[in-house]
Design an enzyme around this catalytic site. Structure first.
Site, PDB file in Angstrom:
ATOM      1  N   ASP A  89      10.089  -9.276   0.147  1.00  0.00           N
ATOM      2  CA  ASP A  89       8.167  -8.911   0.075  1.00  0.00           C
ATOM      3  C   ASP A  89       7.859  -7.650   0.319  1.00  0.00           C
ATOM      4  O   ASP A  89       8.145  -7.466   1.530  1.00  0.00           O
ATOM      5  CB  ASP A  89       7.588  -9.928   0.669  1.00  0.00           C
ATOM      6  CG  ASP A  89       6.367 -10.049  -0.434  1.00  0.00           C
ATOM      7  OD1 ASP A  89       5.371  -9.016  -0.327  1.00  0.00           O
ATOM      8  OD2 ASP A  89       5.337 -10.392   1.102  1.00  0.00           O
ATOM      9  N   HIS A  97       0.683 -10.714   3.609  1.00  0.00           N
ATOM     10  CA  HIS A  97       2.091  -9.683   3.379  1.00  0.00           C
ATOM     11  C   HIS A  97       1.799  -9.103   4.483  1.00  0.00           C
ATOM     12  O   HIS A  97       1.058  -8.787   5.140  1.00  0.00           O
ATOM     13  CB  HIS A  97       1.958  -9.815   1.844  1.00  0.00           C
ATOM     14  CG  HIS A  97       1.384  -9.588   0.293  1.00  0.00           C
ATOM     15  ND1 HIS A  97       2.334 -10.751  -0.352  1.00  0.00           N
ATOM     16  CD2 HIS A  97       0.195  -9.688   0.037  1.00  0.00           C
ATOM     17  CE1 HIS A  97       2.050 -11.381  -0.859  1.00  0.00           C
ATOM     18  NE2 HIS A  97       0.919 -11.507  -1.322  1.00  0.00           N
TER      19      HIS A  97
END
Lengths: 553, 553
Positions: free
Chosen positions: B193, B366
C-alpha cells in the site's frame, strides 16, 4: 440625515470566499472603493470564465465615487476593474507594479480613457472626505500595501493581503512601525486578511525558498523548469539570481509569465542581467545544464505551459529524464487533482520533480495565526472585521481576536453585502445591500444566470434528446417524424433498440393527442416529455434533457 | 510452454490511481483475483456514477479463475464484484464483515447465485495451484487482511490496505509476527500500500481519536452530530462507547450509515448496549444533551446527511447554535471545496464545528513512511511492487525501498495492465494487457464512452443550439423554419437580437444551397454549422454545440 454622520463599510466581495475582493467605504456624499477583483468559477459554474462582483450598489451611487484604491496587483484584487471602468471613470491609485498589471488588462479590454495614479508606500492621498495612506506590506507580490483611511469618525486600517516576512527578497520589510503608530494613536476598526487564520505559527519567509532552489540548482545536471504563479515576482527574482550564479540562461514560457516578466522588468521590480534572458527558439544553442525555464501551469491548468509539457503537447519543450522540475506553488483547493496528475505525468516521463510535499519549495503569502495576533496587538482596534476568507476562516480569525481581549460584541463577522456602520463610539452591522456573482462567459457579462447554469448542469449529467415532429399546416396531423437526435446521452450506434422504443412511445402520445383532439403544442410537448422521461429512466436510469420541437409545414 | 513456469501478476486497477483495486495472480491454468473494487468518477467524467475496471483479461481467461480473495470491505476493493459475478460465478473469500458488505451490494444488484466463503485471519485456503493465507492487518475498517500466496516460484505477500496501529480499537493488532515469519522464510515479492508514501513519520492510532471525542463530549451541552465514513466501524464503536459514558442515545442517519451499523451489529463487529440506539423520530423524547447523531456526509456529498443539515433541507434535523458537529474525516482531494462549504454553512447556523484542521478528530488508515519501512524490513522481499497509489506515491514508495537496500532493478514500478512476470530467481515487467475505465451511468455499464463524455463536456461549457429546417419532399425547397432552440447557451429572453441574426445567417446558407443546387443534407448541415459557429464566436465568444436537423414533409 443621520446616515451622513456614519461611516459605512460595505464588502461587495471577498467575505465568505477567497476572491473578488471589493469593499466600499462611504461617508456622506463620498465613496472610496478598496480593490476591485475577480474570482475564478467554482466547479458547478459550468462554462463560466470569470466571476465579478455585482456592482449595483456602486453604480446606484456612482456620483459619490471619488477613487479606487488598490492594495496590490493580484487578479482577485484588480481583475474586475475593466468592468467597473466601463461604467464609471474614476482615478485608480496603486503602486506602480499593480498599475502596470492593471494597464495590461485595461488595454486587453480596449479601455482607453482611464486615470492611473501611481503612489508609493508612505504616500497619503485625499479622496473626498477621506485621507488615505499606503503602508508598506509584504506578500507574494512586490509592493503590496496596507491602507489606512482617516474618516470623520476615526481611523480605519485594512491590512491588505499580508504576512510578516522578516527577510523579504526585495528588502522592503512590512512597515510594522506604521501599524504600531496608528494603533497607538487609536484605530476605530481593523479589517484583516483571514486566509491562514486556521494555520498555527508563523508563515515562512520567501527567502526560505532560496535555499531549496539553490540546492536543486547545485545538483541538477540537465534543464531546470520552474513553475510558479507569474505574479510572484520575488520568486522569479530569486530564481533569476540563482540561475545567474550557476550560469544558466532563462527562458520564459506562458503568456501570463511573459507579461509579468516584461512589466516587472520595465518597472524595475525584476532585475535580470543583460543577455541572461533568451528566446525559446534559441534554447538549442545551449546545453541543457545552461537552461532555466520559467513557466506557468503550477496549478495544473490544462492549457498552461507545465501541463502541456506533462501531456507531451508543448510546442517546443519535450520533457526528458534529465530534467529537474520545480513546482513552486501549493494547489488551491479544487486544483489538487489536476496538479497531482501533472506531477504524475512528469514523473512518468522520467523527470525529477520537486513539489509541495517536499519542504521549502513554496511558502504562503498570507499571515498565520502568530502574525495575525501580532497585527491585532499592534493595531489594537476598537472594532475588528475579519475579511478575505471563507466563513470558517473569518470565524477563526474572530475567535483569535476575542482571545486577545477584543470584546465579542466588537468583533463584526459579516458577509458580502453586510453594511458595517460606525460612529465615533459605536459599530454594528446594519442592513444589507445587493451583492452576488456576475458571470463572465466569453464576451458576455451577466447574460448567463442561474437558469442557463442549471441547463448546463443537466446537459452535463445525461446529455440531451431532441424530438422533432412536423405537423401538417392545415390538418394538424403528423406529417413527418418523430425524428430523434441525442448527444451526450448514449452512444448512438449502440442504442438503436432504445431509440426505436422511444419513437414508439412518442407515436403513441401523438396518436392519443390526435384522437383526443389535443392541438395545444404545449400540451403535446409536456406529454412527450413525460412519456419519454418514464421510458428512459426505466431503460437507462438516466434523465437526459428532453426537447420536443414541433414544426408546421 | 515456457509461460506455464512463470507467475504473472497483473493489476487491472489500483496502480496510478486510488480506486478500483483488482489484481490477477496467474500461474499456468490457475487464476486468483485479489479484490474487485470500484472508483469514483473524476471531475471530467461528467454524469458518471461509478467506474469499474475493464475486466476483459479475466473474462477471456474465465475458465482459469479459481477464486476472488478480498482484503477488506471498502468500496474500492469490493465495489465491482457485482459486475464480475454477472459474468463468472466464482467463490469469494473474505472476512465476515467484508462479505456482509458484499452481500448487501449483491442483493441490491439482484444477484442470487453466489458463493461467499467466510475466513478469518490466520486461515489458509487452496485455490488452484495457490495456497493463500490471510494475515490480520489494521486499517480504517475492522478485519482488514494482508494476504500471502504460496506459488510454485515462491511466496508473494500483499499488505492490503494497512497501517501499523499499536492500539487498535478492537484489540486486534496487525500480525507483524506473521509478516516477520514470512520474511524470514523468504519472500519472492511484496506488494504494498503506497497511499501515504509521501507522508513522513507514523500514522496515528485510531485510539487517538478517542481522546478528542471524549473531550468534545465532556463539554458539549447540546446535541452531538458526528459525520464519518460509514465503513469506519472502529470509529463508530468509539463514538458509541463515549456516548454511553455520557448517557447519550444514538441516532443513525443516512442510508450507508444505517446499512453498516446494521451489518456490523449483526456480525458482532459493533457492540451497542440494548436501548441506546433509537429511531430518528423518537429523538424528540430526549433532551439535546442526551443525543448523539451518527451521519453520512463527511465528504460534503450533496445528498448525504450532513450536507442536507448544513443546507437546511434535512427532513428531521435542524441545526441550532447549541449543536456540536464533529467532522471525523479528511476531505479526499477533489472534495475539499464541498467539505469547506458544508463546514461554512454549519458555522453560519451557529453550530460548534470540529473539523480536520483541529487536531485529533481523524487519523488516516494508511501507513506513513516509518511504517512502510518497517513492513519492507520485516518482509525483506527479493522484488518490490509498490501498489495502491497515484504514480507519484508509487514512485516515492519505490525510492524508499531503494534506500532500504532493495536493488533498483528489483523495484518494479508498473501501471494498470503491466504484466509482472516471475520465476524463482527473476522478476520483470513483460508486456501489457488491456485495461481501462468502464463507466457505470444509471443502469448502463460501458455504454457511455469517450464520445458521449466529450459531448457532455461541450454541452456543459456552452450549451446547445438546435436548428430545425423542414424541406419540401418534392421541391427540396425550404418549407418551414429555420427554427432555433437553445439550452445552456444564453438566457433566451435576453437574446432575441442574437437569435434573429443567427436566423438570417442560416437563411443565407439555405438560399445559397438552393441557388447552387446543393441538396446533400450533410453539406447543408456543415455549412449551417460553420456559418453559425463563426457568427456566435464573434457575437458571444462562445461555442455551443450546434445541431442542425433537417426534416422533409
Amino acid at each position: 440625515m443621520e446616515q451622513k454622520n456614519k461611516l459605512r463599510i460595505i464588502p461587495l466581495g471577498g467575505l465568505g470566499e477567497i476572491g473578488k475582493n471589493m469593499t466600499v467605504f462611504e461617508y456622506g456624499e463620498d465613496i472610496v472603493i478598496l480593490d476591485c477583483g475577480l474570482a475564478f468559477p467554482d466547479d458547478d459554474m459550468l462554462g463560466i470564465d470569470l466571476v465579478i462582483p455585482d456592482m449595483t450598489y456602486v453604480l446606484e451611487n456612482r456620483e459619490k465615487v471619488r477613487a479606487v484604491v488598490l492594495t496590490h496587483g493580484h487578479e482577485d484584487h484588480i481583475g474586475s476593474l475593466s468592468y467597473l471602468l466601463r461604467e464609471i471613470n474614476v482615478p485608480i491609485y496603486g503602486t506602480r507594479l499593480a498599475l502596470g498589471l492593471v494597464e495590461t488588462r485595461l488595454k486587453e479590454n480596449r479601455l482607453e480613457n482611464y486615470h492611473l495614479m501611481p503612489i508609493e508606500a508612505g504616500d497619503e492621498i485625499k479622496a473626498g472626505i477621506f485621507d488615505i495612506g499606503f503602508i508598506q506590506g509584504s506578500h507574494s507580490i512586490p509592493d503590496a500595501c496596507g491602507i489606512y483611511l482617516k474618516t470623520p469618525v476615526g481611523t480605519i486600517v485594512h491590512t491588505g493581503d499580508f504576512k510578516i516576512d522578516p527577510t523579504p527578497v526585495d528588502g522592503k520589510r512590512i512597515d510594522i512601525h506604521k501599524f504600531a503608530q496608528l494603533g497607538k494613536a487609536g484605530v476605530l476598526a481593523l479589517l484583516a486578511d483571514s486566509t491562514n487564520a486556521e494555520r498555527e505559527g508563523h508563515t515562512g519567509s520567501e527567502l526560505e525558498v532560496s535555499n531549496t532552489l539553490d540546492q536543486e540548482f547545485s545538483i541538477a545536471r540537465g534543464r531546470i523548469i520552474m513553475a510558479t504563479f507569474a505574479s510572484n515576482v520575488s520568486r522569479l527574482q530569486q530564481a533569476a539570481n540563482i540561475a545567474c550564479k550557476y550560469g544558466r540562461k532563462i527562458v520564459v514560457c506562458g503568456r501570463s509569465m511573459v507579461n509579468v516578466v516584461n512589466i516587472s522588468m520595465d518597472l524595475g521590480y525584476l532585475t535580470i542581467p543583460e543577455g541572461v534572458l533568451i528566446e525559446e527558439d534559441l534554447m538549442h544553442n545551449y546545453e541543457d545544464k545552461q537552461i532555466l525555464i520559467l513557466t506557468t501551469g503550477s496549478q495544473g491548468e490544462p492549457m498552461a505551459g507545465l501541463s502541456r509539457m506533462a501531456n507531451r503537447n508543448h510546442r517546443r519543450i519535450t520533457i526528458t529524464p534529465g530534467d529537474t522540475i520545480l513546482v513552486a506553488a501549493t494547489p488551491i483547493p479544487g486544483n489538487a487533482r489536476s496538479v497531482g496528475k501533472t506531477i504524475d505525468n512528469l514523473l512518468r516521463l522520467g523527470a525529477h520533480v520537486v513539489y509541495e510535499k517536499e519542504s521549502g519549495i513554496h511558502v504562503s503569502g498570507h499571515a498565520s495565526r502568530d502574525e495575525l495576533q501580532l497585527m491585532l496587538n499592534l493595531v489594537r482596534p476598537k472594532f475588528f472585521l475579519p475579511v478575505h476568507g471563507e466563513y470558517r476562516m473569518l470565524k477563526k480569525h474572530g475567535e483569535l481576536a476575542e482571545k486577545l481581549g477584543i470584546p465579542k460584541e466588537n468583533i463584526l463577522l459579516g458577509e458580502n453585502g453586510s453594511v458595517f456602520e460606525f460612529t465615533e463610539d459605536t459599530g454594528c452591522i446594519n442592513g444589507k445591500v445587493k451583492v452576488g456573482n456576475i458571470f463572465v462567459d466569453g464576451l458576455g457579462v451577466g447574460d448567463v444566470g442561474n437558469i442557463v447554469i442549471r441547463d448546463r448542469q443537466q446537459l452535463s449529467q445525461d446529455g440531451v434528446l431532441i424530438v422533432v415532429v412536423t405537423l401538417d399546416k392545415e390538418s394538424k396531423l403528423v406529417k413527418s417524424g418523430p425524428d430523434l437526435v441525442s448527444r451526450g446521452f448514449v452512444y448512438v450506434r449502440d442504442s438503436e433498440a432504445l431509440m426505436h422504443g422511444a419513437q414508439l412511445k412518442i407515436k403513441n402520445v401523438l396518436h392519443n393527442c390526435e384522437v383526443n383532439h389535443i392541438s395545444s403544442w404545449t400540451t403535446i410537448k409536456v406529454q412527450i416529455r413525460e412519456a419519454l422521461n418514464q421510458y428512459l429512466i426505466e431503460k437507462t436510469g438516466r434523465r437526459p434533457m428532453i426537447l420536443p420541437i414541433i414544426m408546421e409545414a
